[in-house]
Design an enzyme around this catalytic site. Sequence first.
Site, PDB file in Angstrom:
ATOM      1  CD  GLU A 210      25.714 -53.939 -61.310  1.00 53.23           C
ATOM      2  OE1 GLU A 210      25.581 -52.809 -61.566  1.00 53.23           O
ATOM      3  OE2 GLU A 210      26.896 -54.607 -61.639  1.00 53.23           O
TER       4      GLU A 210
ATOM      5  NE  ARG B 213      26.580 -54.972 -65.743  1.00 52.51           N
ATOM      6  CZ  ARG B 213      27.493 -54.010 -65.926  1.00 52.51           C
ATOM      7  NH1 ARG B 213      27.326 -53.019 -65.212  1.00 52.51           N
ATOM      8  NH2 ARG B 213      28.462 -54.292 -66.724  1.00 52.51           N
TER       9      ARG B 213
ATOM     10  CE  LYS C  29      29.551 -38.007 -62.735  1.00 50.90           C
ATOM     11  NZ  LYS C  29      28.568 -38.527 -62.066  1.00 50.90           N
TER      12      LYS C  29
END
Length: 602
Positions: A355, A383, A276
């Site tokens: 979640e 979710r 990243k």
Amino acid sequence: MILNHIHNPSDIKKLDINELNSLAEEIKLFLIESIEKTGGHLSSNLGTIELTLAMHYVFDSPDDTFVWDVGHQAYTHKILTGRKDLMSTLRQKDGLSGFTKRSESEHDVFGAGHSSTSISAALGIAMANKLNNNSDTSIAVIGDGALTGGMSFEAMNHAGDTDANLLIILNDNDMSISKNVGALSKYLTRLISGKIYSTMKSKSLELLERLPRIQKFAKRSEEHLKGMILPGTLFEELGIDYFGPIDGHDISILVKTLENLKNLKKPRILHIITKKGHGLEAAEENPLKFHGISPPSLSSNNFPSYSSVFGKWLCDTAKDDQSLIGITPAMSEGSGMVEFANSFPERFVDVAIAEQHAVTLAGGIATKGLKPVVAIYSTFLQRGYDQFIHDIALQNLNVTFAIDRAGLVGADGATHAGIYDLSFLRCIPNIIIIAPSSSLEMYKALNFAHNFDGPVCVRFPRGKSEILEFVSSSTIELGKGNIVKTGKDTAIFAFGNMLEIALEASEKINATVVDMRFVKPLDKALIIEIANNSKVLISIEDNTVNGGAGSAINELLQENNINTPLKILGVPDKVTEHGSQSELYELYGLTSENIINVSKNK
């Protein structure tokens, strides 16, 4: 510049590998300069430049379809598909979305914003292709962080049982937004160069061709060997051929590998290793800080965010109550939980991007007398909706939900708008819903929730609120609103951070203003009293008007045969735009001016 001559994906197919490398460098510089002005996701996009170039070089979009998980790593994809000149409008009203969006380009075949959806969508496309006798390749690009979401495994479990032309590219950078956690993340970090395994496998195949009688034994040995030296067994046991890991920043290797994989017509996964923030030292060293950057701001507002105030409450409360447990689905930084995690590591739980698991885990913890607090964004609570109903509400378990980023969030747009929670929560029995109007009110509401025996939702917006001196024990009374201003004829019922807008309007129309605090239960006695003494009622909320807080007031008025007209202000029944919060409030009529206009149209 090569980049100035790239207008669609076919343009890069004319380049050689050296020119592709030069183009990658130009795109990196362009992204840094552009995102610094508009804001957006920087680290994740710097990490996928070479991959995106290689994908468009080998495959033919939009016939071959690219499904980007989350979509916040697809900026290079936008640039290569004719949207370079629109990047200056990124995440701005009427401009480019920060995620993939079907209405924006034929090359955005599936919209994204939430994680772990790409494999399911790409598999669906691949199955449809097969039914249509279409040999095009369906490609899912998913990060190792998104792979922790259970939906990814459901999709892979199904994919392995098909003969769909599906290529999964696992972009492994050891980061999602927060640092990745969990057994899967550790599994993927046990890496060894793919060259060793590939060489051994090729030599083994030569031997097997000469000695077919031992193929079965060798195949078993090969799988055991693979399990020892390469983290591919998991995927192959699911029926998905595994390849890699390879360097995700080496365009030459990427192109050669993708060209080989293009000829396979069955579920396969390519494991690439990227970094990243690649190419920008500051972003490489601190990818979290540069994950999403904001455009320059002229504001001198130094107030803390609601999230940081929540984090302060967590720490303050945890010092006095050993039973408090903090839970997050991979959003410790965004939810203001870093200090809590450092101060109380044994009581901090990050479940990764899961979640559903976070909600039910909290329920299990609550059954043993502890007090779990689930910190979750409004858009992500969607979710875990089934788990909220089935595992928390129906059992009346003592769990507090700190619902962050409620209401219109701004530049992230429709996928992240927290405008449905009041509607989808209000219909559930056994729960309390509080919409505090400020950070001080939020602190009081969290105290109430922590001391209440049962599930409580405290929802608060993205942004900042003037902070006052907190009293650690200060709380509010169940189901009681607060009359902030007394006026004449018109009454405004304000929910959450709409209070400030209501007060601005009241100065012009001499209206009574009520900070409702509770969405469920409503302060019925107060509403009835005010309704019987007013000529017009207005409710305002940063939630969809369908089934929200205003609807709850309307139901109460009908039950009691009260005919005082009620005007409900909120987000209309439509897919919302992206833009600044103030622009969206203006667009959807959540302004003091609109309140004034509505009050006059009696």
